[in-house]
Motif scaffolding. Structure first.
Motif, PDB file in Angstrom:
ATOM      1  N   ASP A  80      19.809  -6.061 -36.870  1.00  0.00           N
ATOM      2  CA  ASP A  80      20.230  -5.988 -35.477  1.00  0.00           C
ATOM      3  C   ASP A  80      21.068  -4.739 -35.243  1.00  0.00           C
ATOM      4  OD1 ASP A  80      20.872  -6.923 -32.794  1.00  0.00           O
ATOM      5  OD2 ASP A  80      22.859  -7.364 -33.612  1.00  0.00           O
ATOM      6  N   GLN A  81      21.773  -4.326 -36.291  1.00  0.00           N
ATOM      7  CA  GLN A  81      22.597  -3.128 -36.214  1.00  0.00           C
ATOM      8  C   GLN A  81      21.889  -1.901 -36.800  1.00  0.00           C
ATOM      9  OE1 GLN A  81      25.427  -3.574 -34.530  1.00  0.00           O
ATOM     10  NE2 GLN A  81      24.902  -5.759 -34.426  1.00  0.00           N
ATOM     11  N   GLY A  82      20.614  -2.084 -37.200  1.00  0.00           N
ATOM     12  CA  GLY A  82      19.867  -0.967 -37.778  1.00  0.00           C
ATOM     13  C   GLY A  82      20.213  -0.700 -39.225  1.00  0.00           C
ATOM     14  N   LEU A  83      20.817  -1.671 -39.904  1.00  0.00           N
ATOM     15  CA  LEU A  83      21.245  -1.494 -41.298  1.00  0.00           C
ATOM     16  C   LEU A  83      20.265  -2.173 -42.250  1.00  0.00           C
ATOM     17  CD1 LEU A  83      25.037  -2.277 -40.761  1.00  0.00           C
ATOM     18  CD2 LEU A  83      23.951  -0.024 -40.896  1.00  0.00           C
ATOM     19  N   PRO A  84      20.103  -1.630 -43.453  1.00  0.00           N
ATOM     20  CA  PRO A  84      20.741  -0.410 -44.002  1.00  0.00           C
ATOM     21  C   PRO A  84      20.047   0.858 -43.498  1.00  0.00           C
ATOM     22  CG  PRO A  84      19.279  -1.363 -45.628  1.00  0.00           C
ATOM     23  CD  PRO A  84      19.250  -2.299 -44.452  1.00  0.00           C
ATOM     24  N   ARG A  85      20.795   1.895 -43.279  1.00  0.00           N
ATOM     25  CA  ARG A  85      20.233   3.142 -42.780  1.00  0.00           C
ATOM     26  C   ARG A  85      19.751   4.018 -43.935  1.00  0.00           C
ATOM     27  NH1 ARG A  85      23.859   5.069 -37.570  1.00  0.00           N
ATOM     28  NH2 ARG A  85      23.993   3.019 -36.580  1.00  0.00           N
ATOM     29  N   ASN A  86      18.636   4.672 -43.677  1.00  0.00           N
ATOM     30  CA  ASN A  86      18.065   5.616 -44.635  1.00  0.00           C
ATOM     31  C   ASN A  86      17.793   4.981 -45.994  1.00  0.00           C
ATOM     32  OD1 ASN A  86      18.266   7.856 -42.747  1.00  0.00           O
ATOM     33  ND2 ASN A  86      20.472   7.838 -43.166  1.00  0.00           N
ATOM     34  N   VAL A 148       3.080 -13.203 -51.513  1.00  0.00           N
ATOM     35  CA  VAL A 148       2.088 -12.128 -51.381  1.00  0.00           C
ATOM     36  C   VAL A 148       1.923 -11.731 -49.917  1.00  0.00           C
ATOM     37  CG1 VAL A 148      -0.352 -11.535 -51.658  1.00  0.00           C
ATOM     38  CG2 VAL A 148       0.853 -12.760 -53.489  1.00  0.00           C
ATOM     39  N   ILE A 149       1.807 -12.739 -49.035  1.00  0.00           N
ATOM     40  CA  ILE A 149       1.658 -12.452 -47.610  1.00  0.00           C
ATOM     41  C   ILE A 149       2.877 -11.710 -47.071  1.00  0.00           C
ATOM     42  CG2 ILE A 149       1.508 -13.520 -45.316  1.00  0.00           C
ATOM     43  CD1 ILE A 149      -0.151 -15.750 -46.610  1.00  0.00           C
ATOM     44  N   GLY A 150       4.067 -12.159 -47.479  1.00  0.00           N
ATOM     45  CA  GLY A 150       5.282 -11.516 -46.997  1.00  0.00           C
ATOM     46  C   GLY A 150       5.461 -10.100 -47.497  1.00  0.00           C
ATOM     47  N   LEU A 151       4.925  -9.805 -48.685  1.00  0.00           N
ATOM     48  CA  LEU A 151       5.096  -8.474 -49.274  1.00  0.00           C
ATOM     49  C   LEU A 151       4.041  -7.476 -48.819  1.00  0.00           C
ATOM     50  CD1 LEU A 151       6.108  -9.293 -52.957  1.00  0.00           C
ATOM     51  CD2 LEU A 151       7.569  -8.401 -51.134  1.00  0.00           C
ATOM     52  N   VAL A 152       3.073  -7.919 -48.029  1.00  0.00           N
ATOM     53  CA  VAL A 152       2.023  -7.005 -47.563  1.00  0.00           C
ATOM     54  C   VAL A 152       2.616  -5.759 -46.888  1.00  0.00           C
ATOM     55  CG1 VAL A 152       0.156  -6.741 -45.883  1.00  0.00           C
ATOM     56  CG2 VAL A 152       0.165  -8.686 -47.445  1.00  0.00           C
ATOM     57  N   PRO A 153       3.600  -5.891 -45.989  1.00  0.00           N
ATOM     58  CA  PRO A 153       4.188  -4.669 -45.408  1.00  0.00           C
ATOM     59  C   PRO A 153       4.826  -3.766 -46.461  1.00  0.00           C
ATOM     60  CG  PRO A 153       4.763  -6.588 -44.095  1.00  0.00           C
ATOM     61  CD  PRO A 153       4.144  -7.112 -45.360  1.00  0.00           C
ATOM     62  N   ALA A 154       5.509  -4.361 -47.435  1.00  0.00           N
ATOM     63  CA  ALA A 154       6.146  -3.561 -48.478  1.00  0.00           C
ATOM     64  C   ALA A 154       5.120  -2.877 -49.369  1.00  0.00           C
ATOM     65  CB  ALA A 154       7.067  -4.444 -49.329  1.00  0.00           C
ATOM     66  N   LEU A 155       3.893  -3.432 -49.416  1.00  0.00           N
ATOM     67  CA  LEU A 155       2.841  -2.854 -50.248  1.00  0.00           C
ATOM     68  C   LEU A 155       2.063  -1.760 -49.519  1.00  0.00           C
ATOM     69  CD1 LEU A 155       1.478  -6.118 -51.928  1.00  0.00           C
ATOM     70  CD2 LEU A 155       3.007  -4.403 -52.912  1.00  0.00           C
ATOM     71  N   GLY A 156       2.414  -1.483 -48.262  1.00  0.00           N
ATOM     72  CA  GLY A 156       1.781  -0.354 -47.592  1.00  0.00           C
ATOM     73  C   GLY A 156       1.434  -0.550 -46.137  1.00  0.00           C
ATOM     74  N   TRP A 157       1.300  -1.806 -45.670  1.00  0.00           N
ATOM     75  CA  TRP A 157       0.908  -2.030 -44.269  1.00  0.00           C
ATOM     76  C   TRP A 157       2.158  -1.955 -43.387  1.00  0.00           C
ATOM     77  CZ3 TRP A 157      -3.058  -6.334 -42.609  1.00  0.00           C
ATOM     78  CH2 TRP A 157      -3.513  -6.063 -41.311  1.00  0.00           C
ATOM     79  N   ASN A 158       2.620  -0.741 -43.141  1.00  0.00           N
ATOM     80  CA  ASN A 158       3.798  -0.522 -42.310  1.00  0.00           C
ATOM     81  C   ASN A 158       3.661   0.828 -41.611  1.00  0.00           C
ATOM     82  OD1 ASN A 158       5.276   1.666 -43.967  1.00  0.00           O
ATOM     83  ND2 ASN A 158       4.901   0.050 -45.491  1.00  0.00           N
ATOM     84  N   LYS A 159       4.602   1.132 -40.745  1.00  0.00           N
ATOM     85  CA  LYS A 159       4.553   2.364 -39.960  1.00  0.00           C
ATOM     86  C   LYS A 159       5.245   3.538 -40.633  1.00  0.00           C
ATOM     87  CE  LYS A 159       4.452  -0.084 -35.500  1.00  0.00           C
ATOM     88  NZ  LYS A 159       5.158  -0.274 -34.214  1.00  0.00           N
ATOM     89  N   GLY A 160       5.805   3.296 -41.801  1.00  0.00           N
ATOM     90  CA  GLY A 160       6.514   4.364 -42.484  1.00  0.00           C
ATOM     91  C   GLY A 160       7.957   4.474 -42.027  1.00  0.00           C
ATOM     92  N   PRO A 161       8.743   5.310 -42.721  1.00  0.00           N
ATOM     93  CA  PRO A 161      10.166   5.444 -42.379  1.00  0.00           C
ATOM     94  C   PRO A 161      10.346   6.013 -40.977  1.00  0.00           C
ATOM     95  CG  PRO A 161       9.661   6.409 -44.534  1.00  0.00           C
ATOM     96  CD  PRO A 161       8.356   6.130 -43.868  1.00  0.00           C
TER      97      PRO A 161
END
Length: 330
Positions: A80-86, A148-161
Motif C-alpha cells: 500500500d505504501q509501495g514497499l519494498p522499493r527497488n 505453483v499457481i501463486g509463483l507463476v508471476p515470479a517465474l516470469g508472467w509479470n510486467k517487469g520492474p
C-alpha cells in the motif's frame, strides 16, 4: 487468502484519513484471522470428536487464513505504501504469496465439497475412499498446486520492474494472468464445480426427504440411516454457507480486476477499491466465528480452550466410522 489486486497505492495520493482507516482495518482483520484460525487448528488437534476427514480440510483452510493474517495482510499494508522499493524479486515473491494463500483456500473448499459428495452419494465406500491418509495426500497436493499457481508471476508472467521502483500490485502483476488464468481458470471454474456439487447434494436430499415422507413406518435400521443422513445434510449446509461467504467476499475484488484489464479508461474510486480489498481479507476472519455460531462441537471446543479447559483424554487421532466422523462437525 490475500487480496489479488492492487491495494491503495501511494501514487494515488489517498487522503490520510482513508489510508489510516485502511491500515487499522487491515491490522484488526490480521489479528482476528491469525487468532481465530489458530484457535480452529488447536481445537481440532485437542478435541477427539473434531478429528475427522472433513475437519482436516477445514484445518487446511484455517492454515491458509492464518498465513493471511501473519504474512499476506502485512504484505498488503507494505505494498500500500509501495514497499519494498527497488527490490523487484522480493516484491514479486510477496505478491505471489498473496495469490498462493487465496488459491489454497479455494482448493480446500473444493476438497470439502468432494468429501461431502462422497459422504452423501457413496456412504458405504466413504471409509475406504476418504481415509485420513488420503486426506493428507490431497491436502499436500492442493498446497503444492497452489504454490505453483501463486509463483507463476515470479517465474516470469509479470510486467517487469516499474520505473518508479515502487512495489505495487497492478503495475507489476499482469492483469491478463489475474483475469484469464487466475480468476477464470483457478477461481471461477472451481467455484462453479463446487456450486454444482452442492446443488446435486441438495437435490438428492430433497428426493430422500420425499421418499422418507412416503414411508411413514420404517424399521430401526432405516430410521438410523435417516438420522445419519440428516447429520450429513446439516454438515453440507454449513459447509455450503462457508463457500457462499467466500464467494461473496472475493468476487467483488475479481470483478475490479476484470475492469482494470478490460476497461483501462475506467476509474476505480479509491474507497470502493479499499472496501473490496478489506472485504476479501475479512473472509479469513469470519470462518472461525461462523464455526462457533453454526457448529456445536467447534463452539464447545473453543469455549474449553479459551476457558483453559483440560485437554480431552488421549485416544485414536482418526475416527474409524465415516458417518460417526461426520457428526463431529454438527
Amino acid at each position: 487468502m490475500e487480496s489479488v489486486t492492487e491495494s491503495p497505492s501511494a501514487g494515488e495520493d489517498p487522503t490520510s484519513n482513508l489510508n489510516l482507516l485502511y491500515i487499522i482495518s487491515e491490522l484488526a482483520i490480521a489479528v482476528l484471522a491469525a487468532g481465530g484460525n489458530g484457535l480452529v487448528c488447536v481445537a481440532v488437534l485437542r478435541t477427539r470428536q473434531l478429528r475427522t476427514v472433513t475437519n482436516f480440510f477445514l484445518v487446511s483452510l484455517a492454515v491458509a487464513d492464518v498465513f493471511v493474517g501473519l504474512v499476506a495482510i502485512p504484505c498488503a499494508i507494505l505494498t500500500d505504501q509501495g514497499l519494498p522499493r527497488n527490490q523487484f524479486l522480493l516484491c514479486l515473491f510477496m505478491l505471489s504469496s498473496i495469490i498462493t494463500f487465496t488459491q489454497s483456500s479455494i482448493f480446500s473448499l473444493l476438497a470439502v465439497a468432494i468429501e461431502r459428495y462422497v459422504a452423501i452419494f457413496n456412504p458405504l465406500r466413504y471409509q475406504a475412499i476418504m481415509t485420513p491418509h488420503n486426506a493428507i495426500i490431497i491436502i499436500v497436493i492442493t498446497w503444492v498446486i497452489s504454490l505453483v499457481i501463486g509463483l507463476v508471476p515470479a517465474l516470469g508472467w509479470n510486467k517487469g520492474p516499474p520505473q518508479s521502483g515502487l512495489c505495487l500490485f497492478v503495475p507489476i502483476i499482469d492483469m491478463s494472468y489475474m483475469v484469464y488464468f487466475n480468476f477464470f481458470g483457478c477461481v471461477l471454474f472451481p467455484l462453479l464445480i463446487m456450486f454444482a456439487i452442492y446443488a446435486r447434494i441438495f437435490a438428492q436430499v430433497r428426493w430422500q426427504l420425499r421418499r422418507i415422507a412416503t414411508e411413514r413406518h420404517g424399521n430401526a435400521e432405516n430410521r438410523e440411516g435417516n438420522k445419519a443422513m440428516s447429520k450429513d445434510v446439516k454438515t453440507a449446509i454449513s459447509l455450503f454457507l462457508v463457500l457462499f461467504l467466500f464467494t461473496v467476499c472475493w468476487v467483488p475484488l475479481h470483478i475490479i480486476n476484470c475492469l482494470i484489464l478490460l476497461c483501462p479508461i475506467c476509474q476505480i474510486p479509491l474507497p470502493i477499491l479499499s472496501t473490496a480489498i478489506i472485504l476479501s481479507h475479512a473472509n479469513s476472519a469470519v470462518n472461525p466465528i461462523f464455526y462457533a455460531l453454526r457448529m456445536r462441537s467447534f463452539r464447545q471446543a473453543f469455549v474449553n480452550i479459551l476457558l483453559g479447559g483440560r485437554r480431552s483424554k488421549k485416544t485414536r487421532i482418526f475416527p474409524t466410522s465415516g458417518s460417526s466422523a461426520n457428526r463431529a462437525t454438527n
